[in-house]
Design a protein around this motif. Structure first.
Motif, PDB file in Angstrom:
ATOM      1  N   UNK A  92      42.621  48.703  37.653  1.00 24.44           N
ATOM      2  CA  UNK A  92      42.881  49.577  38.643  1.00 24.44           C
ATOM      3  C   UNK A  92      42.495  49.190  40.140  1.00 24.44           C
ATOM      4  N   UNK A  93      42.798  47.995  40.696  1.00 22.78           N
ATOM      5  CA  UNK A  93      42.476  47.667  41.970  1.00 22.78           C
ATOM      6  C   UNK A  93      43.615  46.862  42.458  1.00 22.78           C
ATOM      7  N   UNK A  94      43.807  47.316  43.864  1.00 28.74           N
ATOM      8  CA  UNK A  94      45.073  46.501  44.465  1.00 28.74           C
ATOM      9  C   UNK A  94      44.378  45.458  45.517  1.00 28.74           C
ATOM     10  N   UNK A 103      54.015  49.775  35.798  1.00 26.27           N
ATOM     11  CA  UNK A 103      53.275  51.176  35.515  1.00 26.27           C
ATOM     12  C   UNK A 103      51.773  50.732  35.581  1.00 26.27           C
ATOM     13  N   UNK A 104      51.118  51.531  36.405  1.00 25.61           N
ATOM     14  CA  UNK A 104      49.646  51.381  36.576  1.00 25.61           C
ATOM     15  C   UNK A 104      49.069  51.925  35.197  1.00 25.61           C
ATOM     16  N   UNK A 113      34.944  47.867  45.049  1.00 25.38           N
ATOM     17  CA  UNK A 113      34.358  46.792  44.004  1.00 25.38           C
ATOM     18  C   UNK A 113      34.383  47.430  42.817  1.00 25.38           C
ATOM     19  N   UNK A 114      34.526  46.402  41.923  1.00 32.38           N
ATOM     20  CA  UNK A 114      34.563  46.389  40.343  1.00 32.38           C
ATOM     21  C   UNK A 114      33.966  45.454  39.684  1.00 32.38           C
ATOM     22  N   UNK A 115      32.755  45.818  38.712  1.00 26.95           N
ATOM     23  CA  UNK A 115      32.173  44.700  37.870  1.00 26.95           C
ATOM     24  C   UNK A 115      32.989  44.549  36.643  1.00 26.95           C
ATOM     25  N   UNK A 116      33.273  43.295  36.425  1.00 29.52           N
ATOM     26  CA  UNK A 116      33.829  42.904  35.113  1.00 29.52           C
ATOM     27  C   UNK A 116      33.147  41.898  34.293  1.00 29.52           C
ATOM     28  N   UNK A 117      33.384  41.966  33.081  1.00 24.75           N
ATOM     29  CA  UNK A 117      32.906  40.841  32.205  1.00 24.75           C
ATOM     30  C   UNK A 117      34.087  40.193  31.535  1.00 24.75           C
TER      31      UNK A 117
END
Length: 170
Positions: free
Chosen positions: A46-48, A168-169, A89-93
């Motif tokens: 959910x980031x553009x 679709x988001x 900002x979003x942190x991912x693994x």
């Protein structure tokens, strides 16, 4: 003139291959257009992003910070933070898909982590490879390379914003 069964079979097989190849060839004018700059949505996170379309790059690249490779169940994983132009900002693994060696003009070879992320560019919804790189000093936080563009889009570098993410988001 008499032809053997093998000769006729080979001729028919060759003709079928030619017809199949011709029917799957895509003309550039049949492809949707993208401009030099387009909006891209990363599905699932959910980031553009505002992305630069880069036909010179094979693999797409994304602005990532705090990149740390680690082992999980014997496999290489990476934790990282994605940061878009608005500062979200979003942190991912994610599992490491591979390591890429990036050659830039006048610079050393750069070894980068590659991950797969679900993306949406116009009508295209696909899992794409992204190199992780701190792009803080770059104009765009994302580059879209040829692996995404090939047979999916015609690039009109004189224009921008020719499409919007239509997936679709999730």
């Amino acid at each position: 003139m008499i032809f053997s069964r093998n000769t006729i079979f080979i001729a028919l097989l060759f003709g079928a291959v030619v017809l199949m190849t011709a029917s799957t060839t895509v003309s550039a004018r049949d492809l949707p257009k993208v401009g030099l700059i387009e909006d891209v949505h990363l599905d699932g996170v959910k980031i553009d992003f505002r992305a630069k379309i880069d036909t010179g790059a094979k693999t797409s690249s994304i602005n990532a910070r705090d990149i740390k490779v680690f082992k999980k169940d014997g496999n290489s994983w990476v934790s990282f933070s994605l940061v878009n132009i608005k500062g979200k900002r979003i942190t991912l693994k994610r599992p490491v898909y591979r390591f890429a060696r990036i050659r830039r003009s006048g610079a050393k070879v750069d070894k980068r982590v590659v991950v797969e992320l679900w993306m949406c560019l116009g009508h295209l919804h696909k899992q794409a490879q992204f190199t992780l790189k701190n792009r803080k000093r770059m104009n765009y936080a994302m580059l879209i390379g040829r692996r995404v563009l090939n047979n999916n889009f015609f690039v009109d570098s004189a224009k921008k914003d020719l499409t919007v993410p239509k997936c679709k988001k999730k």
